[in-house]
Write a protein that holds these residues in place. Structure first.
Motif, short mmCIF file in Angstrom:
data_model
loop_
_atom_site.label_atom_id
_atom_site.label_comp_id
_atom_site.label_asym_id
_atom_site.label_seq_id
_atom_site.Cartn_x
_atom_site.Cartn_y
_atom_site.Cartn_z
N ALA A 111 0.85 -1.19 0.00
CA ALA A 111 0.00 0.00 0.00
C ALA A 111 0.89 1.24 0.00
N ARG A 112 0.57 2.21 -0.85
CA ARG A 112 1.33 3.46 -0.88
C ARG A 112 1.08 4.25 0.40
N VAL A 113 2.14 4.81 0.95
CA VAL A 113 2.03 5.58 2.18
C VAL A 113 3.12 6.64 2.20
N GLU A 114 2.82 7.78 2.87
CA GLU A 114 3.79 8.87 3.01
C GLU A 114 3.85 9.31 4.47
N ARG A 115 5.07 9.48 4.99
CA ARG A 115 5.23 10.17 6.28
C ARG A 115 5.24 11.67 6.00
N VAL A 116 4.48 12.41 6.73
CA VAL A 116 4.33 13.85 6.50
C VAL A 116 4.82 14.60 7.74
N ASP A 117 5.86 15.43 7.57
CA ASP A 117 6.37 16.19 8.71
C ASP A 117 5.54 17.46 8.93
N HIS A 118 5.92 18.22 9.95
CA HIS A 118 5.11 19.37 10.32
C HIS A 118 4.98 20.39 9.19
N ALA A 119 6.08 20.70 8.51
CA ALA A 119 6.05 21.71 7.46
C ALA A 119 5.15 21.29 6.31
N HIS A 120 5.29 20.04 5.86
CA HIS A 120 4.47 19.58 4.74
C HIS A 120 3.00 19.44 5.15
N LEU A 121 2.77 19.11 6.42
CA LEU A 121 1.40 19.01 6.91
C LEU A 121 0.71 20.37 6.80
N ARG A 122 1.41 21.42 7.20
CA ARG A 122 0.84 22.77 7.13
C ARG A 122 0.62 23.22 5.69
N ASP A 123 1.52 22.81 4.82
CA ASP A 123 1.43 23.22 3.43
C ASP A 123 0.27 22.56 2.71
N ARG A 124 0.07 21.28 2.96
CA ARG A 124 -0.94 20.52 2.21
C ARG A 124 -2.31 20.53 2.88
N TRP A 125 -2.35 20.68 4.21
CA TRP A 125 -3.62 20.71 4.94
C TRP A 125 -3.63 21.95 5.85
N PRO A 126 -3.72 23.12 5.27
CA PRO A 126 -3.53 24.35 6.05
C PRO A 126 -4.61 24.60 7.10
N GLY A 127 -5.74 23.94 6.99
CA GLY A 127 -6.81 24.17 7.95
C GLY A 127 -6.78 23.28 9.17
N LEU A 128 -5.76 22.45 9.31
CA LEU A 128 -5.66 21.58 10.47
C LEU A 128 -5.48 22.38 11.76
N ALA A 129 -5.84 21.77 12.88
CA ALA A 129 -5.63 22.41 14.17
C ALA A 129 -4.14 22.64 14.41
N HIS A 130 -3.81 23.63 15.23
CA HIS A 130 -2.41 24.03 15.41
C HIS A 130 -1.56 22.94 16.05
N ASP A 131 -2.17 22.04 16.81
CA ASP A 131 -1.37 21.01 17.47
C ASP A 131 -1.20 19.76 16.62
N ALA A 132 -1.57 19.83 15.35
CA ALA A 132 -1.31 18.72 14.43
C ALA A 132 0.14 18.82 13.98
N ASP A 133 0.96 17.86 14.41
CA ASP A 133 2.41 17.95 14.18
C ASP A 133 2.91 17.06 13.05
N THR A 134 2.43 15.84 13.00
CA THR A 134 2.90 14.88 12.00
C THR A 134 1.72 14.10 11.45
N GLY A 135 1.98 13.41 10.36
CA GLY A 135 0.92 12.62 9.77
C GLY A 135 1.44 11.45 8.97
N VAL A 136 0.55 10.52 8.73
CA VAL A 136 0.77 9.41 7.82
C VAL A 136 -0.36 9.46 6.79
N PHE A 137 -0.01 9.54 5.51
CA PHE A 137 -1.01 9.73 4.46
C PHE A 137 -1.03 8.52 3.53
N PHE A 138 -2.21 7.92 3.40
CA PHE A 138 -2.44 6.83 2.46
C PHE A 138 -3.20 7.41 1.26
N PRO A 139 -2.52 7.74 0.16
CA PRO A 139 -3.18 8.46 -0.94
C PRO A 139 -4.20 7.63 -1.71
N ASP A 140 -4.15 6.31 -1.62
CA ASP A 140 -5.02 5.48 -2.44
C ASP A 140 -6.30 5.04 -1.74
#
Length: 362
Positions: A111-140
């Motif tokens: 399964a395709r997956v991406e680790r998303v750091d704080h900077a990329h999280l803010r860039d791609r999901w700008p409306g997230l709550a401020h305490d959202a620091d990291t993410g794991v994204f499954f694009p498929d």
């Protein structure tokens, strides 16, 4: 061959469709209107929540079903002209504490997956709550508009002359075959209907109908809120601390859901509404600028570890079950329907049925 399918949620509808394609005579009945329980009330994420946390038995069904959904959506659209809106929007897991496990699982299951750091999280999901620091994204990971999928399945089944749909038809007793007698169901009206097989797909009500079998399936209430935003405002599905947002193409956004042990009480509550509004604020604070436009509830068929029961009911010849998918009824439905149909029709199963076999009562 004649088969009665009891329960017209997503699993009952797809089971009836699989059997109908084998030219079996089908009666599909439901105690209420067709497709109005958990299958309608759910969100439509075509993946288990936190898929890496589930048993291999659930993964096997979900991976098979995910591969089957695009063909199912196309076939239904070609058949009845209803678009179920299967959309590969991807699913972002915010601040997971077991991100490493997610990465290992994804690699093992291709399964395709991406680790998303704080900077990329803010860039791609700008409306997230401020305490959202990291993410794991499954694009498929995809979503489907489950009420439209259910509507399409009902319309497709009505095209078959050998399928009889009977809403508002409550079953009060099920009997297995004995001697020369066929398996049968007894309706609340007193009518007794014999068949070569009975397939129980009654969701949270399954254990009531199969009380002798002592299946540990129980109702678990889930409540949902719906918001309206500009289309495209939220770029993907989002999951955090067990709660999720599902943005539809037209700007509707689903926020869910609760897990409540309330028996068969499917009413909405003010307490859950407040809880879900708080959840929405932690997921995407901008949602709280407007009040929700809708609030509803449904009853899931809870089961141990979320592993469904798919197979012959012990000590009741001719009686089968396909139920207990818990939070993954829609996710697993194409695979569950394929497996139970193979078993009922004595075909080579498309998946190994061993892990889903109902156990004989003590």
């Amino acid at each position: 061959m004649r088969i009665v399918v009891v329960g017209a949620g997503i699993n009952g509808l797809l089971t009836a469709r699989e059997l109908a394609q084998a030219n079996v005579e089908i009666m599909l009945c439901d105690q209420g209107d067709l497709a109005q329980q958990a299958s309608w009330a759910g969100g439509g994420i075509v993946s288990p929540l936190y898929p890496w946390r589930y048993a291999p038995a659930v993964t096997a069904l979900s991976r098979w079903a995910q591969a089957a959904y695009p063909n199912l959506q196309r076939e239904l659209y070609d058949s009845v002209g209803i678009d179920s809106e299967l959309l590969t929007s991807g699913l972002l897991f915010v601040n997971p504490d077991d991100a490493r496990d997610a990465m290992v699982w994804a690699q093992a299951n291709h399964a395709r997956v991406e680790r998303v750091d704080h900077a990329h999280l803010r860039d791609r999901w700008p409306g997230l709550a401020h305490d959202a620091d990291t993410g794991v994204f499954f694009p498929d990971i995809a979503q489907i508009r489950n009420p439209r999928l259910l509507k399409a399945l009902i319309a497709d089944l009505t095209r078959h002359s050998h399928v009889q749909l009977r809403p508002q038809t409550a079953v009060i007793a099920i009997a297995g075959a004995r001697g020369h007698a066929s398996a049968s169901v007894t309706l609340a009206s007193g009518e007794r209907i014999e068949a070569d097989a009975i397939v129980v797909c009654a969701g949270a009500w399954t254990a009531k109908l199969l009380a002798r079998s002592a299946l540990p399936i129980r109702p678990v209430r889930g409540q949902m809120l719906q918001y309206q935003v500009a289309p495209g405002s939220i770029p993907s599905m989002i999951l955090r601390d067990g709660h999720y947002l599902i943005p539809r193409q037209d700007g509707l956004v689903l926020c869910g859901s609760t897990l409540e042990e309330t028996g068969f009480d499917d009413r909405t509550t003010a307490q859950a509404r407040e809880q879900l509004e708080a959840v929405a604020a932690t997921l995407w604070p901008g949602l709280t600028a407007q009040p929700p436009v809708r609030h509803w509830a449904g009853l899931r068929p809870g089961s141990p570890n979320g592993i469904p029961y798919i197979g012959a009911v012990p000590e009741q010849p001719g009686v089968w079950v396909n139920a207990g998918q818990y939070r993954n009824g829609l996710v697993l439905a194409p695979a569950s329907a394929a497996l139970i149909s193979d078993l009922v029709l004595s075909r080579q199963p498309r998946l190994d049925p061993t892990a889903y076999a109902p156990l004989a009562p003590d």
